[in-house]
Design a protein around this motif. Structure first.
Motif, short mmCIF file in Angstrom:
data_model
loop_
_atom_site.label_atom_id
_atom_site.label_comp_id
_atom_site.label_asym_id
_atom_site.label_seq_id
_atom_site.Cartn_x
_atom_site.Cartn_y
_atom_site.Cartn_z
N LYS A 13 8.52 -3.74 -2.80
CA LYS A 13 9.81 -3.60 -3.48
C LYS A 13 9.73 -4.04 -4.94
CE LYS A 13 12.80 -4.10 0.59
NZ LYS A 13 13.81 -4.94 1.26
N GLN A 14 8.91 -5.04 -5.21
CA GLN A 14 8.76 -5.54 -6.58
C GLN A 14 7.85 -4.65 -7.43
OE1 GLN A 14 7.26 -9.52 -6.05
NE2 GLN A 14 9.08 -10.19 -4.92
N GLY A 15 7.19 -3.71 -6.79
CA GLY A 15 6.27 -2.84 -7.51
C GLY A 15 4.90 -3.43 -7.72
N SER A 16 4.64 -4.60 -7.14
CA SER A 16 3.33 -5.24 -7.29
C SER A 16 2.29 -4.61 -6.38
CB SER A 16 3.44 -6.74 -6.97
OG SER A 16 4.38 -7.37 -7.80
N LEU A 17 2.77 -3.84 -5.39
CA LEU A 17 1.88 -3.24 -4.42
C LEU A 17 2.43 -1.86 -4.08
CD1 LEU A 17 -0.65 -4.33 -2.81
CD2 LEU A 17 0.93 -4.77 -0.93
N SER A 18 1.55 -0.87 -4.06
CA SER A 18 2.01 0.47 -3.67
C SER A 18 2.34 0.49 -2.19
CB SER A 18 0.93 1.52 -3.97
OG SER A 18 -0.18 1.36 -3.12
N GLU A 19 3.17 1.45 -1.80
CA GLU A 19 3.53 1.56 -0.39
C GLU A 19 2.31 1.85 0.47
OE1 GLU A 19 6.66 4.03 2.50
OE2 GLU A 19 6.63 4.37 0.33
N PHE A 20 1.41 2.69 -0.05
CA PHE A 20 0.19 3.01 0.68
C PHE A 20 -0.66 1.76 0.89
CE2 PHE A 20 -4.34 3.99 0.65
CZ PHE A 20 -4.43 4.88 1.72
N ALA A 21 -0.82 0.96 -0.18
CA ALA A 21 -1.62 -0.26 -0.07
C ALA A 21 -0.98 -1.26 0.89
CB ALA A 21 -1.79 -0.90 -1.45
N GLY A 22 0.34 -1.33 0.87
CA GLY A 22 1.03 -2.24 1.78
C GLY A 22 0.79 -1.87 3.24
N TYR A 23 0.93 -0.57 3.54
CA TYR A 23 0.67 -0.12 4.92
C TYR A 23 -0.79 -0.28 5.29
CZ TYR A 23 5.22 1.83 6.16
OH TYR A 23 6.54 1.97 6.50
N LEU A 24 -1.70 -0.03 4.32
CA LEU A 24 -3.12 -0.18 4.61
C LEU A 24 -3.46 -1.61 4.97
CD1 LEU A 24 -5.91 1.14 4.71
CD2 LEU A 24 -6.18 0.60 2.27
N LEU A 25 -2.90 -2.56 4.24
CA LEU A 25 -3.13 -3.97 4.55
C LEU A 25 -2.56 -4.33 5.92
CD1 LEU A 25 -2.41 -5.61 1.07
CD2 LEU A 25 -4.63 -5.48 2.25
N TYR A 26 -1.35 -3.82 6.20
CA TYR A 26 -0.73 -4.12 7.50
C TYR A 26 -1.54 -3.52 8.64
CZ TYR A 26 2.44 -4.02 11.45
OH TYR A 26 2.97 -4.16 12.70
N PHE A 27 -1.92 -2.25 8.52
CA PHE A 27 -2.69 -1.61 9.59
C PHE A 27 -4.06 -2.27 9.76
CE2 PHE A 27 -0.23 2.55 8.73
CZ PHE A 27 0.73 2.21 9.66
N ASN A 47 -4.74 -5.43 9.20
CA ASN A 47 -4.47 -6.68 9.92
C ASN A 47 -4.21 -6.41 11.39
OD1 ASN A 47 -4.05 -9.39 10.36
ND2 ASN A 47 -2.41 -9.60 8.89
N TYR A 48 -3.53 -5.30 11.68
CA TYR A 48 -3.23 -4.91 13.06
C TYR A 48 -4.54 -4.66 13.82
CZ TYR A 48 -0.41 -2.71 16.75
OH TYR A 48 0.21 -2.41 17.93
#
Length: 421
Positions: free
Chosen positions: A314-328, A330-331
């Motif tokens: 939301k702050q623009g510090s991380l792209s949506e793709f990068a955010g999901y990639l990090l989450y997946f 970690n999953y």
């Protein structure tokens, strides 16, 4: 009771433990904070029964199970497939799986599911009219699949592999001068097993049994394997997407993951894997307490990081793709450590049979088939009880496990039933 070989003992106990986790998982779903009920079509609900009592601790428990336990069940289901095919032949193997898996799926997916979902219809419509319920079950709800989805998917995986084996097995020949693979004949003399030719053949054909990888390499390979099977499909299809028709429903984003783990189980089961990476003295097994800690740490990270990743996006510090990639990622890490932790822990600790656990293992399949009506009806009967969510969960879980277990014990002794279980 005769001594059960350790190769079977810890796997059987782990399989039955996962069955208990399935019962606990479904017992918790009525009491999670994200639970919601759709009166128009309860098939769209998170669970057929949703209580007004909830507890976030059950969210954590339910999500932990969801990360790994079904993929591990598919892996375990594949462990003895190839030896069964070689003993029976592909045709007889598929026939036996049809009786053991597909017929029970039809019974569980139809009769037991009709019994199980009736309370959901009562809540949605306030009516006990049985013909109207049956029509709603098949037409409006489109034949809810419930827990039996695992059984028909497993049957499909078995058939696919049996066909592959039937086509390609005859095209694979043993190199000249070497004995047949170790798994081709279950009986070997001491002289044969001690011969240099046998040792060379077994090491060349099955290096994972003779030269187990170090723990770090095993975990890295396991993580990479799971990542490839899950992350691309989670991006493409969405992590929670289901598809299918009627009772033939499945989580499409995890289809490759589940089939890949089934094949991984087949690969591990080609030899006596107790003498390989899961040998009692293997470094991977000896460090089982570490993997339990890593399992807890990875899941803790998976639980606390999503809000942080959302804020960064939301702050623009991380792209949506990068955010999901990090989450997946970690999953996948959590799934990897969970599978390794439970397999190594059971391998290290369960060396002798126990009468109660033997009974649980013998009846685990029937418990899986029978438990869902107990879950939903108990949750329905507890709706008006002025009890905390955790207390309702404990009552539901206990009543379901004991009820389905007590029915399974005499049911297994009936000759027509034994053919299918």
């Amino acid at each position: 009771m005769p001594q059960v070989p350790s190769r079977t003992l810890w796997i059987d106990y782990l399989r039955s433990f996962l069955t208990v986790l399935v019962v606990a998982h479904h017992s918790s779903l009525a009491y999670t904070t994200f639970a919601r009920f759709d009166k128009v079509a309860y098939i769209r609900s998170t669970h057929p029964i949703v209580d007004n009592r909830c507890w976030i601790g059950l969210d954590i428990f339910e999500n932990f199970n969801d990360v790994f336990f079904m993929s591990l069940m598919f892996l375990i289901a594949g462990l003895f497939v190839i030896k069964s095919i070689q003993r029976k032949g592909p045709g007889a193997f598929v026939r036996d799986r049809f009786y053991r898996l597909f017929i029970p799926f039809l019974i569980g997916g139809t009769i037991l599911n009709l019994i199980a979902h009736y309370p959901a219809y009562l809540i949605a419509h306030g009516s006990a009219h049985l013909p109207a319920y049956i029509k709603d079950f098949f037409v409006v709800e489109q034949w809810p699949v419930g827990p039996p989805w695992f059984i028909w998917v497993l049957f499909t995986f078995n058939v696919i592999f049996a066909l592959i084996y039937a086509v390609f097995a005859k095209k694979v020949s043993t190199p000249a001068g070497l004995p047949s693979p170790a798994y081709a004949s279950p009986i070997k003399s001491a002289e044969e097993m001690a011969s240099p030719a046998y040792a060379a053949a077994d090491a060349n054909l099955h290096p994972h049994a003779r030269r187990p990888s170090g723990p770090s390499r095993t975990i890295l390979l396991w993580f990479g394997f799971t990542f490839m099977l899950y992350v691309p499909f989670a991006f493409w299809l969405g992590p929670g997407k289901w598809t299918g028709f009627g009772p033939f429903d499945f989580q499409v984003s995890r289809a490759a993951w589940y089939f890949g783990y089934f094949l991984l189980g087949i690969w591990l089961g080609k030899v006596h894997f107790n003498e390989g990476i899961f040998a009692i003295s293997a470094p991977l097994v000896r460090r089982w307490p570490l993997w339990l800690l890593m399992c807890a740490g990875a899941y803790t990270s998976l639980t606390i990081t999503p809000p942080l990743l959302t804020d960064l996006v939301k702050q623009g510090s991380l792209s949506e793709f990068a955010g999901y990639l990090l989450y997946f990622s970690n999953y996948v890490l959590s799934a990897t450590f969970s599978c390794i932790a439970f397999m190594t822990t059971f391998r290290a600790l369960f060396k002798k049979p126990h009468a109660v656990w033997d009974s649980l293992s013998e009846n685990a399949y029937l418990i899986y088939l029978l438990h869902y009506p107990f879950v939903i009806w108990t949750q329905y009967l507890l709706l008006g009880a002025q009890l905390p969510a955790f207390a309702k969960f404990v009552i539901t879980f206990s009543a379901t496990l004991l009820g389905s277990w007590l029915i399974a014990i005499p049911l297994r002794k009936i000759d027509p039933v034994r053919k299918y279980i």
